[in-house]
Structures are given as structure tokens and as C-alpha cells.
Design an enzyme around this catalytic site. Structure first.
Site, PDB file in Angstrom:
ATOM      1  N   ARG A  65       0.786  -1.275  -0.004  1.00  0.00           N
ATOM      2  CA  ARG A  65      -0.039  -0.037  -0.122  1.00  0.00           C
ATOM      3  C   ARG A  65       0.676   1.388   0.215  1.00  0.00           C
ATOM      4  O   ARG A  65       1.388   1.828   1.127  1.00  0.00           O
ATOM      5  CB  ARG A  65      -1.009   0.034   1.113  1.00  0.00           C
ATOM      6  CG  ARG A  65      -1.859   1.242   1.339  1.00  0.00           C
ATOM      7  CD  ARG A  65      -2.670   1.185   2.633  1.00  0.00           C
ATOM      8  NE  ARG A  65      -3.686   1.988   2.436  1.00  0.00           N
ATOM      9  CZ  ARG A  65      -4.342   2.354   3.418  1.00  0.00           C
ATOM     10  NH1 ARG A  65      -4.317   1.810   4.764  1.00  0.00           N
ATOM     11  NH2 ARG A  65      -5.365   3.437   3.397  1.00  0.00           N
TER      12      ARG A  65
ATOM     13  N   ASP B  16      -5.297   5.201  13.667  1.00  0.00           N
ATOM     14  CA  ASP B  16      -4.420   5.401  12.643  1.00  0.00           C
ATOM     15  C   ASP B  16      -4.783   6.716  11.949  1.00  0.00           C
ATOM     16  O   ASP B  16      -5.842   7.439  12.631  1.00  0.00           O
ATOM     17  CB  ASP B  16      -4.430   4.211  11.709  1.00  0.00           C
ATOM     18  CG  ASP B  16      -5.699   4.112  11.108  1.00  0.00           C
ATOM     19  OD1 ASP B  16      -6.436   4.686  11.397  1.00  0.00           O
ATOM     20  OD2 ASP B  16      -5.640   2.814  10.369  1.00  0.00           O
TER      21      ASP B  16
END
Length: 533
Positions: A160, A434
Site C-alpha cells: 500500500r 491510525d
């Protein structure tokens, strides 16, 4: 022949081997050539995003589904994925490869894939970038003594890269800083792409924060160029697009079409998606989101229909549809909450989802086996309900609780604090936090101040003064082990963000460019390469 100047900051102390392995002259040239090939279209992407954002802000109109040939033609399908990728049931999410211990733990887990994350769960300091990229290189090339399995035996590395909103401040090409997405993709592919293909293990990518089918077309053309340049067969690269922007949800059909040969389906996740609604429509009172802890979940109409649409679009085109990440940390506590949320996703027809905590893996594997038996996906499940634009934009009712407000303030401050410390995610109150949870937290605080929302308990208006008081109280009472200097800096940055007349679209962009973060983690020594193209 054009002369190209490549400038790369020197390596952090102690990472000489890693740096020299990654940034060879050939790898650096490949990066430069890729960037220069697509630079005009990347610049156009940024321009289009700005234009679309401000057109939406000055209008009361809402986005509509596109009326394209791709949507009307019901015959086209995405290219079938190779054998291992037919099973997408369980990935581990937010696995920053710069956190070596967590990365190794994930590699030994009984999952189908690992979201090797340079985005939401990762802090892109120069040191973290080099350590993370090198850890991937070691695993792919069998140079890590801690990993005894072959690539074919390991979970698939779902790489990613950073999203388009992030700039890499440590690399310049012809005097220009370049997107972090290009750096991550280029270095990952140059060193690992051929090997992953040869071992039937990719290369596979998660693509974050796309806003349109035009952006998907750009990625597709980058894939084609890269495959040709590295002599990898067409359609070797596979990518799963995360539909985490409200505008992208109106172009899912077109996004799949643009990546047709390279598609690994679509993914839906709750918090970035919800935050994007505030980013695009937060100035409008009809788009106020209530307390996320109490009123925003996948049972709510706008999110339920969003997930149903992802499944419907994907399965009607032969693509996998995956759900979000269970953020719960087990800590010996019953995982019932996480299990219930994932039952809902399986019942909606998803082919897989993510968890963060490795301790949850056995429970989720049992859950899949119990509900789906031996089926490795649910591609045959195609919802038929008609989903409208209004369904995706129907905001849930509800107010703001004192607990929810405080939680948003605390998560936002602690995320900034952890970024200043070089950490991309952290655990708080038995959940992993996050950039996605930070985005929704700080966005809601800004929106509630802007629209003078009230607390349910006492009808007190949420003002900047109230937020400043909550911030000061949290800084005074928080964990003694935290660095007070960084904590105060984090609190001040948070207050700057939520008091802005025009808040940043992405908290990570704001932090990555902030002078405090760059002063802590910056580098000034540069290696220069001359290259003729």
C-alpha cells in the site's frame, strides 16, 4: 537527450546498507523516468481535485452517478485473478513494514494477505521509509534470516503506497519534490516486482484515497508503463482500490473499468469515507455527522448502502469486494464486538476484510468457516436492490455526547503526538488508531465548532474555547510517560487545525509539511545523480 538531475537525501545514521541497496543508480533512474513520464497527468490530478472541491463548496448540488457507456454496458467483466488471489477472506491491516516486529508477526499469521502499509498506519519519516522498503526487499528476496518460509508459503504482500496527497520531501527530480505514491510504487516495483510475479505472489497493491475514475486510469497507465519497462507480462500487477472518498463512491463502475485487467476489486472502510464527507460538504449544515462512537456505524443507512453498493458493483463485474478493518485489540478480552461487526459484513456479501490484531485471526477464520463453509469467496452473491444517490448521502440523526467529543479530541492529539515521535498508529482504549480515525476525529471537532453543535447532556454549545479547555485538561492529565514537549506541540497543532477557516483535506498532508515534523525528522545532506534520458 534530456539531462535529469536526481537529488536524494543521504541515509539516516546506521542505515547505509539499506540505503545503498534501495537507491542504486538504476533504481533512482527508474524512479525519475516514471515520474517524468506521468508528471503532466499527476499535476492535472491535483488541479482537478482542487477545482472539483471548490465547485462543490460554492454549489448546493450533490454528486450524481455518472451516465457512462461503461455503466450502461452490462457485459464487460474484470480480468479473473490468479489462483492465490481468489481467496481474499482475511488480511492483516495497518502493518507498517518499518515496525519490524509487527511485520514479522504478520508474516507468520494464518491469513491470506498482509496490508504492507506505507499510508494510513505508517509515518513516512526518511528512516521509516528506508527501513520499511528494505524489510519488504529482504522478505521478497529471501534475505531475512527470521523468515524461513518461501514467498509462496507466506501471506500475499498487499503493498500500500502512500496516497497522492503525500509529498516525499527527501527526493527531488529536476528541482521538484515528487509524490510519495510514485516513490513507494517505483522502488517497490523495481526491486520486487519481477520476483513477486515469478513466485505467483503478486505484485499486488492497495490504492488509497482515489477520488475519480480518471485517477484510476492514471494508475492503470502507470501499471502498463511499469510492466513494459520491467519486462513483466501485461496484467501482472493487481490492485484493490479503497473506496474511502465519497466522490469515488459515485464512480465505482468506472473505476473498475479503468483498472479492468489489473483490478483486484474494491474495498470499503468506514472512517476515511465518513471524514471525506466532511472534507467535501462540511460547510453545509445538512451534512453534519453526529457523534461517531454513538451514531456512526455500518448499520446506519448511508454506510450500509455504501457497502451494499461496493458488493453489488464488484460482484456484477466478477471482482472481489472487501470490507474494512476491525480495530479492536484483544488483550485477553472477548472479541465479540469485532465478531458481530464482521458477521454483518459477511452477510452483506463481502469476500474478505481486515483485522489489526493477530490474536483476532483464529476467531475470524472460524467465523468464515462457520458461515461460508468451504467457499473462498462470495462472488455469486449479487445484491439487486436499487441504491440511489440519496441513499449514500443520507446523514444519520443524532447529537454529540460529552464522552464522544472528548474521545475525538484525545485521538486527534495522540495521533499528532505519535507522528511527531515517528509512529503512524498507536493503541488507545483497546483499539488501534491510525490516520483514518484521526481524520474523522479532527474533522468532526471542526464541523461541530463551525455549526455550533450542542452537547446532548446539557445543550452546551461546542465552541473553540470549549475545545481548548478539553485540550488543556487532557495535556495536564495524560500519561506521564509521554514526552511533554511533543505533547504540547501536538495539542497546539490540533488546535490550529480545528480552528482553521479552511481545514486541510488530509491531516497527514498537514503534518508531513509542518515545520515541527520536518525539523524533528528532516535531513539536509543530499546525494546528486546526473542522468540522461
Amino acid at each position: 537527450m534530456n539531462n535529469i538531475m536526481i537529488e536524494i537525501n543521504d541515509c539516516p545514521l546506521g542505515l547505509e546498507t539499506e540505503y545503498q541497496t534501495l537507491f542504486t543508480k538504476k533504481a533512482s533512474n527508474f524512479l525519475a523516468e516514471l515520474f517524468l513520464e506521468f508528471e503532466p497527468r499527476i499535476n492535472q490530478l491535483y488541479y482537478d481535485r482542487c477545482l472539483r472541491k471548490y465547485e462543490l463548496k460554492k454549489s448546493t448540488n450533490s454528486p450524481q452517478f455518472l451516465r457512462t457507456k461503461q455503466r450502461q454496458d452490462k457485459t464487460w467483466m474484470v480480468k479473473p485473478v490468479p489462483g492465490r488471489l481468489a481467496d481474499r477472506r482475511l488480511d492483516l491491516g495497518d502493518v507498517s513494514p518499518s515496525n519490524s516486529n509487527h511485520f514479522y508477526e504478520a508474516l507468520n499469521a494464518e491469513v491470506q494477505g498482509i496490508q504492507v502499509d506505507f499510508d494510513d498506519g505508517h509515518c513516512p519519516t526518511w528512516r521509516n521509509q528506508i527501513v520499511g522498503l528494505y524489510n519488504v526487499y529482504k522478505v521478497v528476496h529471501g534475505k531475512d534470516d527470521k523468515i524461513l518460509k518461501s514467498l509462496k508459503e507466506l501471506p500475499i504482500l498487499m503493498l500500500r503506497p502512500r496516497a497522492w496527497n503525500m509529498t516525499e520531501h527527501n527526493i527531488m527530480i529536476n528541482g521538484k519534490k515528487i509524490p510519495g505514491a510514485i516513490v513507494d510504487f517505483a522502488i517497490l516495483m523495481y526491486h520486487n516486482g519481477s520476483r513477486l510475479y515469478e513466485e505467483n505472489s503478486g505484485p499486488c497493491f492497495y490504492l488509497s484515497k482515489l477520488e475519480s475514475a480518471t485517477e484510476a486510469r492514471l494508475w492503470n497507465d502507470i501499471f502498463i508503463w511499469t510492466q513494459n519497462r520491467l519486462n513483466i507480462p501485461h496484467a501482472s500487477i493487481k490492485a484493490c482500490v479503497l473506496i474511502e472518498n465519497i466522490l469515488a463512491s459515485f464512480e465505482m463502475e468506472e473505476i473498475l473499468f479503468e483498472l479492468k485487467d489489473h483490478s483486484l476489486g474494491l474495498n470499503c472502510g468506514i472512517w476515511d469515507y465518513a471524514a471525506s464527507i466532511i472534507a467535501k460538504f462540511g460547510n453545509r449544515s445538512d451534512f453534519i455527522l453526529p457523534d461517531r462512537n454513538k451514531y456512526v456505524n455500518m448499520k446506519r443507512h448511508f454506510l450500509k448502502k455504501y457497502m451494499e453498493l461496493v458488493v453489488q458493483v464488484c460482484h456484477s463485474r466478477g471482482a472481489h469486494a472487501t470490507g474494512g478493518m476491525a480495530a479492536q485489540i484483544a488483550n485477553g478480552v472477548s472479541p465479540l464486538k469485532a465478531i458481530i461487526s464482521k458477521i454483518l459484513e459477511i452477510q452483506a456479501g463481502v469476500d474478505g476484510f481486515m483485522v489489526y490484531d493477530v490474536e483476532l485471526v483464529p476467531y475470524m477464520n472460524q467465523l468464515w468457516n462457520k458461515i461460508c463453509n468451504t467457499k473462498i469467496n462470495q462472488l455469486d452473491h449479487i445484491p439487486t436492490d436499487l441504491i440511489s444517490e440519496a441513499d449514500l448521502l443520507k446523514m444519520p440523526s443524532g447529537g454529540v455526547t460529552n464522552i464522544g467529543l472528548k474521545h475525538n479530541v484525545e485521538v486527534s492529539i495522540l495521533f499528532v503526538y505519535n507522528w511527531l515521535c515517528g509512529n503512524g498508529h498507536f493503541t488507545y482504549k483497546d483499539s488501534v488508531e491510525d490516520s483514518a480515525t484521526a481524520e474523522i476525529s479532527r474533522s468532526q471537532v471542526w464541523q461541530w465548532i463551525t455549526h455550533t453543535a450542542k452537547l446532548e447532556e446539557n445543550c452546551e454549545i461546542i465552541t473553540f474555547e470549549l475545545i481548548r479547555e478539553l485540550t488543556q485538561n487532557f495535556v495536564k492529565s495524560t500519561i506521564p510517560s509521554l514526552d511533554k514537549k511533543y505533547l504540547i506541540a501536538a495539542a497546539n497543532i490540533f488546535l490550529d487545525i480545528v480552528s482553521s477557516a479552511e481545514p486541510p483535506d488530509f491531516i497527514t498532508t498537514y503534518l508531513n509539511d509542518h515545520y515541527v515534523f520536518r525539523r524533528i525528522h528532516g535531513s539536509s545532506v543530499i546525494n546528486r545523480y546526473n542522468h540522461k534520458l
